[in-house]
Design a protein around this motif. Structure first.
Motif, PDB file in Angstrom:
ATOM      1  N   THR A 190       1.024  -1.163  -0.174  1.00 54.66           N
ATOM      2  CA  THR A 190       0.462   0.224  -0.512  1.00 54.66           C
ATOM      3  C   THR A 190       0.362   1.671  -0.250  1.00 54.66           C
ATOM      4  O   THR A 190       0.542   2.415  -0.709  1.00 54.66           O
ATOM      5  N   ALA A 191       2.213   1.445   0.519  1.00 52.66           N
ATOM      6  CA  ALA A 191       2.566   2.390   1.114  1.00 52.66           C
ATOM      7  C   ALA A 191       4.021   2.644  -0.321  1.00 52.66           C
ATOM      8  O   ALA A 191       3.683   3.398  -1.541  1.00 52.66           O
ATOM      9  N   HIS A 193       2.543   1.725  -3.577  1.00 51.77           N
ATOM     10  CA  HIS A 193       1.199   2.490  -4.418  1.00 51.77           C
ATOM     11  C   HIS A 193       1.192   3.870  -4.188  1.00 51.77           C
ATOM     12  O   HIS A 193       0.688   4.698  -4.710  1.00 51.77           O
ATOM     13  N   ARG A 194       1.127   4.676  -2.834  1.00 53.06           N
ATOM     14  CA  ARG A 194       0.729   6.123  -2.663  1.00 53.06           C
ATOM     15  C   ARG A 194       3.110   6.722  -2.417  1.00 53.06           C
ATOM     16  O   ARG A 194       2.260   7.635  -3.133  1.00 53.06           O
ATOM     17  N   ILE A 195       3.529   5.829  -2.586  1.00 50.25           N
ATOM     18  CA  ILE A 195       4.563   6.869  -2.401  1.00 50.25           C
ATOM     19  C   ILE A 195       5.005   7.464  -4.427  1.00 50.25           C
ATOM     20  O   ILE A 195       5.202   8.346  -4.263  1.00 50.25           O
ATOM     21  N   LEU A 198       3.831  10.199  -5.372  1.00 49.42           N
ATOM     22  CA  LEU A 198       4.029  11.110  -5.376  1.00 49.42           C
ATOM     23  C   LEU A 198       5.302  11.666  -5.141  1.00 49.42           C
ATOM     24  O   LEU A 198       5.940  13.016  -5.750  1.00 49.42           O
TER      25      LEU A 198
END
Length: 399
Positions: A190-191, A193-195, A198
């Motif tokens: 999950t991290a 996919h979010r990082i 960004l």
């Protein structure tokens, strides 16, 4: 050394297409291994090999008849019935019988076998039974968590129709470690996919071009894939914790973006000086490439120090971290310069977007800040040290 790196850069440019082709083949093969890495990465921590506690554990397993050295606890909660009610005892009996029928279960003990207060809650609505496992160690026992839950699921579903509030859990030290590892791996995914989005936004703001911004993220991702493939190989020889996958993803993206950022920045600076693409590649390798090599070796030494405690978790972190840095350095000194040689001035693609974003560039601000720091180095060193000391003060209260 700089001359050698420069000659190596010229060689890379000459054979740039072959270098990229070789890496593409390696990446396809690595992808197959990376996809299977979770098969050999286990959860939970284990003792220090050859330590007193490890030898005591071996003696308990080999010299004493203890069927519950590796065990699961199955908790049963029924808001509708108490343990002395016939439906509750029928449920407990069916659960115990189903669990005991599994080939990896050596023995099962419940309140029905030993009606003692320890196996009954004060209100009678809760109980648990113990499953002794046929396992050689904790890592092997973890592989029985999901099969146990799958075996009990139909029984639970059937009895929940009669008792909707019924709750049954397979728990204990081993299942908790197994679940913690699974959550860690899911959170890592999950991290990522979010990082990544960004990181792309920040790199786009820094470089302007999609190509220049995307390459560092791509190198970080490729480094993670290569590391997972290597962990799949080493996992067949050593016990490795699933924490290795988390550290390879985090370090791969962090170090990969960092090193690629340096390479791409230096390459664009060289092109801005009206150098040819070949000279720009050679210049980049001889300066930024040399710095990355020494930096990577230093980081690897730090990770390798984690081998000293001898724990499975620390060994896994040491191996995964050092392999990730090694893969990142290899990519930064081979694939990345070769790819830049192929791209050339297309590194700023799409050009209109690059020119548009460059209007809002803060490079002038960073240049002025660097000049200010170099003008008063002693003052900034003192200020930085003071900030670090203040941030470190809470550590002195840790007990």
């Amino acid at each position: 050394m700089t001359v050698r790196f420069h000659k190596y850069g010229v060689w890379l440019y000459k054979w740039r297409q072959a270098v990229v082709a070789v890496w593409l083949v390696l990446l396809v093969v690595a992808g197959l291994g990376a996809a299977r890495a979770p098969e050999v990465l286990k959860g939970g921590a284990a003792g220090i090999p050859d330590s007193s506690s490890s030898r005591a554990t071996d003696l308990l397993r080999t010299e004493f008849d203890n069927p519950f050295q590796y065990s699961f606890l199955v908790t049963v909660t029924s808001p509708k019935h108490v343990l002395e009610d016939e439906p509750f005892q029928d449920l407990l009996g069916e659960l115990e019988k189903t669990a005991a029928a599994q080939p990896f279960v050596g023995r099962a003990v419940s309140f029905l076998d030993h009606p003692i207060a320890t196996l009954r809650s004060p209100d009678g609505h809760r109980t648990f039974f113990i499953l002794g496992l046929k396992a050689k160690d904790n890592l092997a026992a973890e592989q029985f968590v999901n099969p146990t839950r799958d075996a009990l699921a139909p029984v639970i579903e059937k009895w929940q129709k009669e008792d909707p509030g019924l709750k049954v859990f397979v728990t204990g030290e081993i299942p908790i470690g197994f679940d913690g590892t699974r959550v860690l791996m899911e959170d890592t995914t999950t991290a990522e996919h979010r990082i990544i989005p960004l990181a792309m936004l920040f790199l786009l703001a820094a470089f302007g071009g999609l190509a220049a911004a995307g390459i560092p993220v791509l190198v970080g991702a490729v480094a993670s894939v290569l590391t997972l493939a290597l962990l799949f190989v080493f996992g067949h020889m050593w016990n490795l914790s699933a924490m290795a996958q988390a550290i390879s993803s985090m370090v791969g993206l962090g170090v990969g973006i960092d090193y690629s950022l340096i390479i791409v920045s230096r390459f664009r600076e060289a092109l801005a000086k009206d150098m040819s693409v070949e000279d720009a590649v050679a210049e980049t390798v001889s300066t930024a490439g040399q710095a990355i090599l020494y930096s990577g070796l230093t980081v690897m030494i730090g990770f390798l120090a984690l081998f000293f405690p001898g724990l499975i978790d620390t060994n896994s972190l040491a191996l995964a971290g050092s392999l990730t840095v090694l893969a990142t350095v290899a990519l930064s000194l081979t694939l990345l310069p070769a790819a830049l040689g192929i791209l050339g001035k297309r590194i700023d693609w799409p050009y209109r977007l690059t020119r548009f974003i460059e209007r809002f560039s803060v490079s002038g601000w960073w240049y002025n800040w660097a000049q200010l720091v170099m003008k008063f180095p002693a003052r900034f060193l003192a200020a930085g040290t003071l900030i670090l000391v203040i941030c470190s003060l809470p550590l002195f209260t840790v007990t």
